[in-house]
Design an enzyme around this catalytic site. Structure first.
Site, PDB file in Angstrom:
ATOM      1  N   MET A  84       0.837  -1.172   0.000  1.00  0.00           N
ATOM      2  CA  MET A  84       0.000   0.000   0.000  1.00  0.00           C
ATOM      3  C   MET A  84       0.892   1.248   0.000  1.00  0.00           C
ATOM      4  SD  MET A  84      -2.690   1.368   2.880  1.00  0.00           S
ATOM      5  CE  MET A  84      -3.674  -0.079   2.742  1.00  0.00           C
ATOM      6  N   PRO A  85       0.985   1.968  -1.118  1.00  0.00           N
ATOM      7  CA  PRO A  85       1.776   3.189  -1.166  1.00  0.00           C
ATOM      8  C   PRO A  85       1.129   4.313  -0.345  1.00  0.00           C
ATOM      9  CG  PRO A  85       1.358   2.339  -3.378  1.00  0.00           C
ATOM     10  CD  PRO A  85       0.481   1.593  -2.440  1.00  0.00           C
ATOM     11  N   ILE A  86       1.933   4.949   0.478  1.00  0.00           N
ATOM     12  CA  ILE A  86       1.483   6.107   1.248  1.00  0.00           C
ATOM     13  C   ILE A  86       2.393   7.266   0.864  1.00  0.00           C
ATOM     14  CG2 ILE A  86       1.139   7.100   3.539  1.00  0.00           C
ATOM     15  CD1 ILE A  86       0.863   4.196   4.561  1.00  0.00           C
ATOM     16  N   ILE A  88      -2.703   5.969  -0.661  1.00  0.00           N
ATOM     17  CA  ILE A  88      -3.093   6.939   0.372  1.00  0.00           C
ATOM     18  C   ILE A  88      -2.214   8.172   0.200  1.00  0.00           C
ATOM     19  CG2 ILE A  88      -3.095   7.446   2.848  1.00  0.00           C
ATOM     20  CD1 ILE A  88      -3.688   4.482   3.310  1.00  0.00           C
TER      21      ILE A  88
END
Length: 58
Positions: free
Chosen positions: A1-3, A40
């Site tokens: 999940m890239p933040i 995100i």
């Protein structure tokens, strides 16, 4: 999940932040080949007086 954390001076409009988040999301999806729902984008806003570079207030 890239933040993706975007730090910037306070004062931008919600519409500007919405547009920036959309553009960042699109690029992350294309480059990292992940689903849009996995990205995100977090905005951290601070007043101008809280930013320093080389010990000098910006």
């Amino acid at each position: 999940m890239p933040i993706v954390n975007v730090q910037m001076y306070s004062g931008r409009t919600q519409k500007e932040k919405d547009r920036l988040a959309e553009a960042i999301t699109e690029d992350v999806v294309k480059i990292l080949k992940v689903g849009k729902e996995e990205v995100i984008v977090l905005f951290t806003e601070e007043p101008h007086g809280n930013w320093y570079a080389s010990g000098v207030r910006l």
